[in-house]
Scaffold this motif. Structure first.
Motif, PDB file in Angstrom:
ATOM      1  N   TYR A  22     106.219  31.237 127.946  1.00 49.69           N
ATOM      2  CA  TYR A  22     105.710  32.390 127.646  1.00 49.69           C
ATOM      3  C   TYR A  22     105.233  32.278 126.142  1.00 49.69           C
ATOM      4  O   TYR A  22     104.239  32.427 125.775  1.00 49.69           O
ATOM      5  CB  TYR A  22     105.360  33.348 128.487  1.00 49.69           C
ATOM      6  N   ALA A  23     106.339  32.628 125.340  1.00 50.82           N
ATOM      7  CA  ALA A  23     106.376  32.088 124.058  1.00 50.82           C
ATOM      8  C   ALA A  23     104.729  31.596 123.279  1.00 50.82           C
ATOM      9  O   ALA A  23     105.133  31.455 122.009  1.00 50.82           O
ATOM     10  CB  ALA A  23     108.264  32.491 122.988  1.00 50.82           C
ATOM     11  N   GLY A  24     105.741  29.978 123.762  1.00 47.77           N
ATOM     12  CA  GLY A  24     104.475  28.939 123.487  1.00 47.77           C
ATOM     13  C   GLY A  24     103.460  29.310 123.872  1.00 47.77           C
ATOM     14  O   GLY A  24     102.586  28.391 122.507  1.00 47.77           O
ATOM     15  N   ARG A  25     103.435  29.720 125.017  1.00 49.21           N
ATOM     16  CA  ARG A  25     101.337  29.670 124.893  1.00 49.21           C
ATOM     17  C   ARG A  25     101.461  31.137 123.818  1.00 49.21           C
ATOM     18  O   ARG A  25     100.381  30.885 123.480  1.00 49.21           O
ATOM     19  CB  ARG A  25     101.073  29.904 126.164  1.00 49.21           C
ATOM     20  N   LEU A  26     101.969  32.216 123.299  1.00 54.31           N
ATOM     21  CA  LEU A  26     101.365  33.075 122.599  1.00 54.31           C
ATOM     22  C   LEU A  26     102.088  32.454 120.881  1.00 54.31           C
ATOM     23  O   LEU A  26     100.657  32.762 120.455  1.00 54.31           O
ATOM     24  CB  LEU A  26     102.840  33.990 122.550  1.00 54.31           C
ATOM     25  N   THR A  27     102.476  31.837 121.080  1.00 53.55           N
ATOM     26  CA  THR A  27     102.710  31.652 119.653  1.00 53.55           C
ATOM     27  C   THR A  27     101.359  30.139 119.510  1.00 53.55           C
ATOM     28  O   THR A  27     101.541  29.842 117.858  1.00 53.55           O
ATOM     29  CB  THR A  27     103.912  31.168 119.037  1.00 53.55           C
ATOM     30  N   ARG A  28     101.198  29.943 120.167  1.00 54.62           N
ATOM     31  CA  ARG A  28     100.276  28.494 120.409  1.00 54.62           C
ATOM     32  C   ARG A  28      98.502  28.625 118.994  1.00 54.62           C
ATOM     33  O   ARG A  28      98.649  27.996 118.372  1.00 54.62           O
ATOM     34  CB  ARG A  28      99.659  28.098 121.294  1.00 54.62           C
ATOM     35  N   HIS A  29      97.985  29.689 119.441  1.00 57.70           N
ATOM     36  CA  HIS A  29      96.937  30.008 118.128  1.00 57.70           C
ATOM     37  C   HIS A  29      97.490  30.171 117.173  1.00 57.70           C
ATOM     38  O   HIS A  29      96.825  29.478 116.490  1.00 57.70           O
ATOM     39  CB  HIS A  29      96.066  31.513 118.948  1.00 57.70           C
ATOM     40  N   ARG A  30      98.532  31.188 116.582  1.00 54.60           N
ATOM     41  CA  ARG A  30      98.889  31.183 115.239  1.00 54.60           C
ATOM     42  C   ARG A  30      99.120  29.763 114.796  1.00 54.60           C
ATOM     43  O   ARG A  30      99.298  29.544 113.435  1.00 54.60           O
ATOM     44  CB  ARG A  30     100.048  31.870 115.117  1.00 54.60           C
ATOM     45  N   VAL A  73      96.513  15.256 115.136  1.00 53.48           N
ATOM     46  CA  VAL A  73      97.182  15.445 113.865  1.00 53.48           C
ATOM     47  C   VAL A  73      97.343  16.999 114.713  1.00 53.48           C
ATOM     48  O   VAL A  73      98.312  17.525 113.839  1.00 53.48           O
ATOM     49  CB  VAL A  73      95.978  15.203 112.386  1.00 53.48           C
ATOM     50  N   ARG A  74      96.058  17.844 114.859  1.00 49.26           N
ATOM     51  CA  ARG A  74      96.487  18.945 114.477  1.00 49.26           C
ATOM     52  C   ARG A  74      97.716  19.262 115.713  1.00 49.26           C
ATOM     53  O   ARG A  74      98.346  20.444 115.719  1.00 49.26           O
ATOM     54  CB  ARG A  74      95.283  19.567 114.612  1.00 49.26           C
ATOM     55  N   ARG A  75      97.539  18.492 116.785  1.00 47.90           N
ATOM     56  CA  ARG A  75      98.540  18.872 117.718  1.00 47.90           C
ATOM     57  C   ARG A  75     100.241  18.513 117.331  1.00 47.90           C
ATOM     58  O   ARG A  75     100.912  19.446 118.143  1.00 47.90           O
ATOM     59  CB  ARG A  75      98.297  17.906 118.964  1.00 47.90           C
ATOM     60  N   ALA A  76      99.806  17.419 116.947  1.00 45.36           N
ATOM     61  CA  ALA A  76     101.463  17.276 116.540  1.00 45.36           C
ATOM     62  C   ALA A  76     102.093  18.001 114.961  1.00 45.36           C
ATOM     63  O   ALA A  76     103.125  17.917 114.862  1.00 45.36           O
ATOM     64  CB  ALA A  76     100.845  15.032 115.235  1.00 45.36           C
ATOM     65  N   ILE A  77     100.998  18.409 114.650  1.00 40.07           N
ATOM     66  CA  ILE A  77     101.372  19.465 112.991  1.00 40.07           C
ATOM     67  C   ILE A  77     101.741  20.484 114.102  1.00 40.07           C
ATOM     68  O   ILE A  77     103.303  21.481 113.985  1.00 40.07           O
ATOM     69  CB  ILE A  77     100.294  19.719 112.286  1.00 40.07           C
ATOM     70  N   SER A  78     101.086  21.513 115.536  1.00 44.80           N
ATOM     71  CA  SER A  78     101.505  22.573 116.209  1.00 44.80           C
ATOM     72  C   SER A  78     102.624  21.771 116.866  1.00 44.80           C
ATOM     73  O   SER A  78     103.753  23.280 116.800  1.00 44.80           O
ATOM     74  CB  SER A  78     100.075  22.824 116.678  1.00 44.80           C
ATOM     75  N   ARG A  79     103.132  20.946 117.450  1.00 49.92           N
ATOM     76  CA  ARG A  79     104.177  20.965 117.938  1.00 49.92           C
ATOM     77  C   ARG A  79     105.287  20.423 117.097  1.00 49.92           C
ATOM     78  O   ARG A  79     106.502  21.007 117.553  1.00 49.92           O
ATOM     79  CB  ARG A  79     104.210  19.623 119.020  1.00 49.92           C
ATOM     80  N   ALA A  80     105.291  19.982 116.202  1.00 50.62           N
ATOM     81  CA  ALA A  80     106.672  20.181 115.071  1.00 50.62           C
ATOM     82  C   ALA A  80     107.290  21.563 114.881  1.00 50.62           C
ATOM     83  O   ALA A  80     108.416  21.274 113.985  1.00 50.62           O
ATOM     84  CB  ALA A  80     106.057  19.827 113.420  1.00 50.62           C
ATOM     85  N   HIS A  81     105.756  22.310 114.773  1.00 52.88           N
ATOM     86  CA  HIS A  81     106.536  24.173 113.984  1.00 52.88           C
ATOM     87  C   HIS A  81     106.957  25.172 115.813  1.00 52.88           C
ATOM     88  O   HIS A  81     106.808  26.429 115.127  1.00 52.88           O
ATOM     89  CB  HIS A  81     105.612  24.739 113.502  1.00 52.88           C
ATOM     90  N   LEU A  82     106.784  24.220 116.708  1.00 52.24           N
ATOM     91  CA  LEU A  82     107.208  24.749 117.669  1.00 52.24           C
ATOM     92  C   LEU A  82     109.153  25.070 117.868  1.00 52.24           C
ATOM     93  O   LEU A  82     108.808  26.553 118.366  1.00 52.24           O
ATOM     94  CB  LEU A  82     106.977  24.143 119.686  1.00 52.24           C
ATOM     95  N   ALA A  83     109.676  24.278 117.276  1.00 50.62           N
ATOM     96  CA  ALA A  83     111.562  24.881 117.739  1.00 50.62           C
ATOM     97  C   ALA A  83     111.519  26.386 117.216  1.00 50.62           C
ATOM     98  O   ALA A  83     112.800  26.910 118.101  1.00 50.62           O
ATOM     99  CB  ALA A  83     112.083  23.921 116.586  1.00 50.62           C
ATOM    100  N   GLU A  84     110.975  26.697 115.750  1.00 52.78           N
ATOM    101  CA  GLU A  84     110.850  27.735 115.069  1.00 52.78           C
ATOM    102  C   GLU A  84     110.699  29.603 116.527  1.00 52.78           C
ATOM    103  O   GLU A  84     111.336  30.527 115.909  1.00 52.78           O
ATOM    104  CB  GLU A  84     110.086  28.161 113.542  1.00 52.78           C
ATOM    105  N   GLN A  85     109.694  28.817 117.092  1.00 56.47           N
ATOM    106  CA  GLN A  85     109.411  30.155 117.921  1.00 56.47           C
ATOM    107  C   GLN A  85     110.986  30.510 119.195  1.00 56.47           C
ATOM    108  O   GLN A  85     110.681  31.353 120.072  1.00 56.47           O
ATOM    109  CB  GLN A  85     108.287  29.608 118.461  1.00 56.47           C
ATOM    110  N   PHE A  86     111.977  29.804 118.940  1.00 51.09           N
ATOM    111  CA  PHE A  86     112.131  29.469 119.982  1.00 51.09           C
ATOM    112  C   PHE A  86     114.300  30.689 119.915  1.00 51.09           C
ATOM    113  O   PHE A  86     114.945  30.061 120.569  1.00 51.09           O
ATOM    114  CB  PHE A  86     113.084  27.622 120.738  1.00 51.09           C
ATOM    115  N   ALA A  87     114.555  30.406 118.925  1.00 51.94           N
ATOM    116  CA  ALA A  87     115.644  31.601 117.898  1.00 51.94           C
ATOM    117  C   ALA A  87     115.435  32.155 118.263  1.00 51.94           C
ATOM    118  O   ALA A  87     116.497  33.378 119.187  1.00 51.94           O
ATOM    119  CB  ALA A  87     115.381  31.512 116.434  1.00 51.94           C
ATOM    120  N   PRO A  88     114.505  33.240 119.165  1.00 48.48           N
ATOM    121  CA  PRO A  88     114.330  34.664 119.467  1.00 48.48           C
ATOM    122  C   PRO A  88     114.580  34.488 121.102  1.00 48.48           C
ATOM    123  O   PRO A  88     116.000  35.567 121.846  1.00 48.48           O
ATOM    124  CB  PRO A  88     112.967  35.756 119.042  1.00 48.48           C
ATOM    125  N   LEU A  89     114.124  33.711 121.760  1.00 50.07           N
ATOM    126  CA  LEU A  89     115.145  33.300 122.848  1.00 50.07           C
ATOM    127  C   LEU A  89     116.032  33.663 123.327  1.00 50.07           C
ATOM    128  O   LEU A  89     117.340  33.079 124.150  1.00 50.07           O
ATOM    129  CB  LEU A  89     114.082  31.766 124.095  1.00 50.07           C
TER     130      LEU A  89
END
Length: 734
Positions: free
Chosen positions: A412-420, A447-463
């Protein structure tokens, strides 16, 4: 990473080191035209310290609970000296060792020796078990106790065998001075063999004390008013208590007090452990009339439940302490995981230990019970008496709920933060390629997908913080086991004896037991896949290198630290080379952490001839956020000060591991960091273009974390740093 890939050259020769870690140069006489003539290149390859055969990798996977236990103490907040946090982490590590021993005791002494062998339908047709039925209860426990003792020895052997590769080089230091040894610039920081030896003696004593106490309690509980058994149980309790006190003493990590520690603590502890074990064996072998063996191993349930409750208390105390320390820290020092890195990783260690223990015990019980699932037995069942402790039922239920909730929230967090993340990626790609033609729209999306995925790791700290909370609750609920209330009984009482809810709780517990078994199997499969899939190997390698970077200061059975060899060896090499020429020390990925640690170990006369180049570096993104007490901004600024700010860091927005160290500004824009630190970070556009270049047939690839040397800015940084060294002697690029 192989030295051939680092140097982009296929034919190398080792000039120093050995097959585990060594220094390599291009073979003399062969053309290496990509390097300027006045620069000699050299690569330090240490990959064999962290990667080896499949068998070794699978054996090290079994040490994961110990690794996370050791890693927890390095996650402490920067405020204070950390003495209390270290003591709590060492106590928590001791409970992990005890949990390991109790899991083997639960299989051998409880399920096999106490529940299966005395029950004829369970032992029938099993020649390897039936002969044990002719032995008295005490002798049977002694024979079966050989397996837990062998498991303790196996842990010792795996840890010591893995550490032999790290003994190829040891640094020497002045024992007349006694500087602080908890800083990266301390000469003794990477010399942990003394502390590991002390911790190993203490943990082995705890392990044998737990094993001896399990035998003594089981036998003494069958006899009323047995003074000898009571005295031996008290002796086992005193032995474990003494070990816990030793773990809390600050002098346990003093590297200059080895002889005194050996005389006052280590040797008496070993002697006491040996004496108690011999007396326990003698007590168990004494013939005595005793009632028939029925039910579970006496005292085992309460021991497991008490241990889990102690873990819950320690984790709570660790969380409260780190939260208060982090809250009082200044804003720039705020750490990852909201300051809860130490208790979070401690909870992961405890959770893995519980998963391994419960999964192993339940699978063996299922095998011995000839396919019947123990958790489905009603309380008055008189069939095969194979019933693991209720605490393991709660552990199975808690593990299942925690894994399920974290997985769902992660998705859910991956999808929730995907727009941002997509918006930020679109902004970055628009700035990088403002004049992209319409036919490059597909490439821009990639390129946009690669940049977006590169910033995904920070979203998992609260999990992970959420996982810690759920696990802590599941550990606390284990208190119900003291009242002999399992998930099924609690569901019945809460629903007014409604059998439907009891069946649901039973099914969930069964699913939990199988899920933790699948999780353990999944970890083993991940270890095998590291040799099949480069992507899996890269992801696991990042986590493994991070987990085995720091010395073993908490748990002696954790995988050994590769940096204990790499940092002193790299430091010595730089000192030797700097006597004849300038040195440009270059580090990629985790190699940048080794390079920074080596800089902090170099003497002043060497630092004047050293410059530093890092690229694809997780120094700030991983090490700085997760380990602020050791790689915080103050430490990184000290690295820059020591090399006179002759330091450049190359990074890309598409890199999922690395990032800027001081300033995330774009080329041409003013840095966000003041002073010389603002000139350290250099952002590289990735890819170089989104259209097909005149001499090519496809667009340039997205390079992300590797390689960096193909970018022109890399060569420019090498030349700039080489020219910044005075006098302009030839530089060596590590």
């Amino acid at each position: 990473m192989r030295a051939e890939a680092l140097l982009d050259y296929p034919v190398l020769v080792r000039v120093a080191g050995d097959q585990n870690a060594g220094f390599y140069r291009p073979r003399p006489g062969l053309d290496y035209s990509s390097t300027p003539a006045d620069i000699t290149i050299e690569a330090y390859q240490w990959r064999n310290l962290t990667a080896s055969t499949v068998a070794r990798t699978l054996s090290l996977l079994l040490l994961l609970p110990f690794m996370f236990s050791n890693l927890a103490v390095w996650m402490r907040p920067p405020a204070g000296d950390g003495a209390v946090v270290k003591a709590l982490c060492r106590l928590l590590a001791a409970t992990v060792t005890a949990m390991f021993v109790l899991s083997v005791v639960g299989i051998t002494l409880d399920l096999v020796g106490w529940q299966c062998v005395p029950y004829h339908p369970c032992a029938a047709g099993r020649w390897y078990l039936s002969w044990l039925g002719a032995l008295p209860a005490g002798a049977r426990l002694v024979v079966l106790a050989v397996l837990p003792a062998a498991a303790i020895r196996l842990l010792w052997w795996v840890g010591s065998r893995s550490a032999r590769a790290y003994e190829g080089f040891r640094q020497s230091y002045d024992t007349s001075a006694r500087p602080a040894h908890d800083r990266l610039d301390a000469r003794t920081f990477w010399s942990g063999e003394t502390l590991v030896g002390r911790l190993r003696s203490i943990h082995v004593a705890i392990a044998y004390g737990t094993l001896d106490a399990s035998i003594l309690i089981a036998l003494a509980a069958r006899e009323d008013r047995d003074p000898i058994g009571g005295a031996l149980i008290a002796a086992a309790g005193l032995l474990v208590t003494a070990c816990l006190i030793l773990l809390c003493l600050p002098t346990v990590e003093d590297p200059f007090d080895d002889q005194s520690w050996g005389r006052r603590a280590t040797r008496p502890l070993r002697a006491a452990t040996f004496a108690l074990t011999v007396l326990t064996v003698g007590y168990a072998l004494v013939p005595r009339p005793a009632p028939p063996v029925v039910g579970r191993l006496p005292g085992y349930d309460i021991t497991v439940s008490g241990l889990i409750l102690v873990q819950a208390v320690l984790l709570t105390a660790l969380a409260v302490l780190t939260f208060l320390r982090q809250r009082n820290a200044p804003p720039p020092a705020r750490a990852f995981f909201r300051g809860l890195g130490a208790p979070v990783f401690g909870s992961i260690s405890v959770g893995l230990a519980a998963i391994f223990a419960a999964g192993l015990v339940y699978r063996v019980a299922d095998f011995l019970d000839r396919g019947a699932i123990p958790t489905t037995h009603p309380p008055n069942f008189r069939g095969p008496p194979l019933d693991p402790p209720t605490a393991y039922r709660w552990a199975a239920m808690g593990a299942f709920v925690a894994i399920l909730m974290v997985t769902m929230v992660a998705l859910y967090a991956g999808r929730l933060t995907r727009h941002r993340r997509d918006q930020e990626a679109a902004r970055i790609s628009q700035q990088d390629f403002p004049d992209a033609p319409p036919d490059a729209a597909g490439r821009l999306r990639a390129v946009r997908r690669a940049i977006s995925r590169a910033h995904l790791a920070e979203q998992f700290a609260p999990l992970i913080v959420a996982y810690f909370t759920l696990l802590l609750l599941s550990l606390a609920i284990t208190a119900l086991d003291i009242a002999n209330i399992g998930p099924t009984q609690l569901a019945e009482q809460a629903s007014g004896n409604n059998s439907r809810w009891a069946r649901i709780a039973s099914y969930l517990t069964d699913v939990g037991t199988f899920s933790i078994g699948l999780l353990a199997f999944g970890l083993l499969m991940v270890g095998v896949l590291t040799y099949v899939s480069p992507q899996v190997r890269r992801s696991v390698g990042v986590l493994w290198d991070l987990g085995t970077f720091f010395p073993r200061t908490t748990h002696p059975f954790a995988p050994p630290s590769y940096a204990e060899r790499a940092v002193p060896e790299l430091t010595k090499r730089v000192i030797d080379l700097s006597r004849e020429q300038n040195v440009l020390l270059s580090g990629h990925s985790h190699g940048s952490a080794l390079a920074a640690a080596a800089i902090l170990q170099l003497p002043p006369e060497t630092l004047s001839r050293v410059a530093l180049l890092t690229y694809g570096s997780p120094l700030r993104r991983l090490y700085g956020h997760m380990m602020p007490a050791y790689f915080g901004k103050d430490t990184l600024r000290e690295v820059g000060d020591r090399v006179g700010w002759r330091w450049r860091n190359l990074w890309r927005s598409t890199d999922a591991i690395a990032g800027p160290i001081f300033s995330a500004h774009r080329p041409g824009n003013p840095p966000t960091a003041s002073g010389p630190a603002g000139s350290v970070d250099i952002r590289l556009r990735d890819p170089r273009a989104v259209t097909v270049q005149p001499m090519d047939t496809v667009p340039p690839p997205i390079q992300a974390h590797w390689p960096y040397y193909t970018d022109v800015r890399y060569c420019e940084a090498v030349r700039e740093l080489a020219d910044s060294l005075d006098p302009p002697d030839p530089a060596v690029r590590q």
